[in-house]
Design an enzyme around this catalytic site. Sequence first.
Site, PDB file in Angstrom:
ATOM      1  N   ARG A  83     -31.915  28.669  14.829  1.00 61.35           N
ATOM      2  CA  ARG A  83     -32.234  29.639  15.858  1.00 61.35           C
ATOM      3  C   ARG A  83     -33.471  29.905  16.118  1.00 61.35           C
ATOM      4  NH1 ARG A  83     -29.484  35.295  14.109  1.00 61.35           N
ATOM      5  NH2 ARG A  83     -30.050  35.646  16.205  1.00 61.35           N
ATOM      6  N   CYS A 128     -36.558  39.388  12.722  1.00 60.04           N
ATOM      7  CA  CYS A 128     -35.255  38.549  12.697  1.00 60.04           C
ATOM      8  C   CYS A 128     -34.782  38.565  13.977  1.00 60.04           C
ATOM      9  CB  CYS A 128     -34.587  39.066  11.459  1.00 60.04           C
ATOM     10  SG  CYS A 128     -34.140  40.769  11.549  1.00 60.04           S
TER      11      CYS A 128
END
Length: 277
Positions: A176, A235
């Site tokens: 990611r 995050c």
Amino acid sequence: MALSLIKADELVQLQGVDNLILIDARFHYPAYVEEHLEGAFHVDLNKDLSQIDEDPANGGRHPLPSPQAFGELIGQLGITPETHVVVYDDKQASMSAARFWWMLKALGHEKIQVLDGGWQAAKKQGFPLESTLPTGQQAASYPASHWQLPISSINEVKTATMLKEKIIIDVRENERYRGVMEPIDKIAGHIPGAVNLPFSENLDDNGLFLPQEILREKYLQTFKGQTSENIIVHCGSGVTACHSLLAICTAGLDIPNLYVGSWSEWSRNNLPIATLL
């Protein structure tokens, strides 16, 4: 109560102790209803630990509720400043035990611990289970005026990308971060200048947090001599970032800034995006 983690065997020894409240932070409420640690109350990430906006561009997918709203919830659970609280989930604290830990600690609460190994470890250790929903002694609203742990806004993160003394840590999975894939948010990639330190690397092969000395060495290497004021952790939506903040606290280091909006906010605001493809 300096330690932020508690082992399952230690929790078993606390059974029946006055002033102990267990919090089940598992994401799926039906699993809680089916079976949970005896006496545990449930908190919901979306309803209790977030104040979700229709547009994630405004604060990300899981913005924080106001401290006062969270204080009301805490009071309804019977938690007072003197209560010893232990929270667990079934994802090695990443969903959403560490988030609850951070929020309660950010109200100034001292006696808050995360169950290392979570639901699975307690069950394996033989902690009593039940399907009955507990009834507690509701307390007054927990005293809360502001978050007492450091938080970074999107504008502060923008500024940090241009300052070499600032360190931005992205705790998402490496694919990611690199922009290879993005299963949740609309755009793949990372905040320019951010370094990747996946939260999963806080754990050993058994899903338990690494020993304090190993965590300390790992994060001191990443911090490169910078103080916590110059470090921002994020995050996807401000949840698993708390896992790394818990690890940093466990390492005996000061807790850095949490960027709550995280990638879910940054990637929706037409800001620079970096990839490593």
